[in-house]
Write a protein that holds these residues in place. Sequence first.
Motif: not given
Length: 455
Positions: A352-379
């Motif tokens: 199961d994977v849950f993902l959350n961007i802090a502060g309740g913001l919706k970020v449209n910038d594709p440049a956060i992909d790398l942080a998304v992928i590494t945070s999942v792996l880190s968890s």
Amino acid sequence: MAKAKTVFVCQNCGNESPKWEGKCYACGEWNTFVEETKITGKAKNSRPGTVLAERTKPMPVSKVSVEEMPRLSTGNEELNRVLGGGLVPGAMVLIGGEPGIGKSTLVLQTALNLPNVKVLYVSGEESPQQIKLRADRISGASADNCHVVSEVSVEHIIKHIENEQPDVLVIDSVQTLETERIESAPGSVSQIRECTATILRVCKDKHIPVFLIGHITKEGSLAGPKVLEHMVDVVLQFEGDRHHMYRILRSIKNRFGSTNEIGIFEMLGSGLREVSNPSELLLATQQKQMSGVAISAALEGVRPFLIEVQALASTAAYQNPQRSVTGFDLRRLNMLLAVLEKRAGFKLAQKDVFLNIAGGLKVNDPAIDLAVITSVLSSNMDMTISPDICMTGEVGLSGEIRPVTRLDQRIGEAAKLGFKSIIIPSYVKGVELNKYDIQVIKANKIEEAFKFLFA
Ligand code: TYD
Ligand code: MG
């Protein structure tokens, strides 16, 4: 002679049809046709507020003087920025957003803080007493030049404009307006179109800037979107998660400025506070080292800021693994997880994977992909990422890290906030990397980033 005629009007795009239809052939929406009465003939020409004398002769564009168009500062830096430097006389600014997000608060707060400017605040939703209660909550406001009235009839509003001669007009909200000349209900496309057009004509003639508040429909678009967006000069969207404090004011259309600008606000008990340093969204929530947290140098509009991405990967409780996101695109997450499975042996079907961007913001910038992928792996591996490291990069299908826009601004912001290293895409052009006081790590593939982070 004026004749009444019934037509069916699509409430999504304003398309008219003589008979009811299930599907609008113009915009493709289903069940949007509503019966409305239209008055044709002479009555249509007797529009209130039409000043023919003001219609001037065509002239060469080089001869048009712009000197008499000074922008009016709203006293609110974030709003000024989104408007492109202040209010332009006669401009109609539509502010859209979900109910309860803070549109009325934003506009009332602006109205109260405009010094030496007479504001007429017309509310079709709240009584003057309710507006007063709201004004009392907003701190630091002087309420003497803001006149409030509760009114829905356009004909009466125009009388008020003529009597009061305001410098700025506020209409809250366009969906409550009604004109006698159209029989359909308030909020229907013909009412919205006719009422907006009438007010627009009067205010353009008198050079009064107007803030028009509009609600957003269930589907997430402004009610009667196409008709309204074409008419007004500026369309701003006020968005954010109602359960979080942060709000983003985004410019969608602006005839007087860039649509890349955003304004960031925080909703407090005493009104909206301008957030001039967006990275505080991240810094406010920064905690001790934890697995599943990665920090991304993101960009909204033209403003760089650092934002925390949190992920939780746990053993799937049911046969179908769950995916849940807040502030990120679910399909994009699924794609990134597939890349992760291929490249890093992540067992997609068992997690199961849950993902959350802090502060309740919706970020449209594709440049956060790398942080998304590494945070999942880190968890998933339960290994922490050092809080001194941030990253930026779009991830492609084969696991390559792709270039991002405005890289220098992102690196600059990370350096300014004291990060020690930043992972960036290896393709860099025209950016001087040693200008910044931060270690820059170039990575071509996500494996290289993982090696640096988790080795
Ligand atoms: P509101 O401006 O009425 O939203 P909209 O016009 O978009 O429907 O207010 C939104 C919420 O903000 C409301 O639930 C109460 C809250 N609020 C504050 O938290 N602080 C304040 O100072 C004010 C005036 C409102
Ligand atoms: Mg409101």
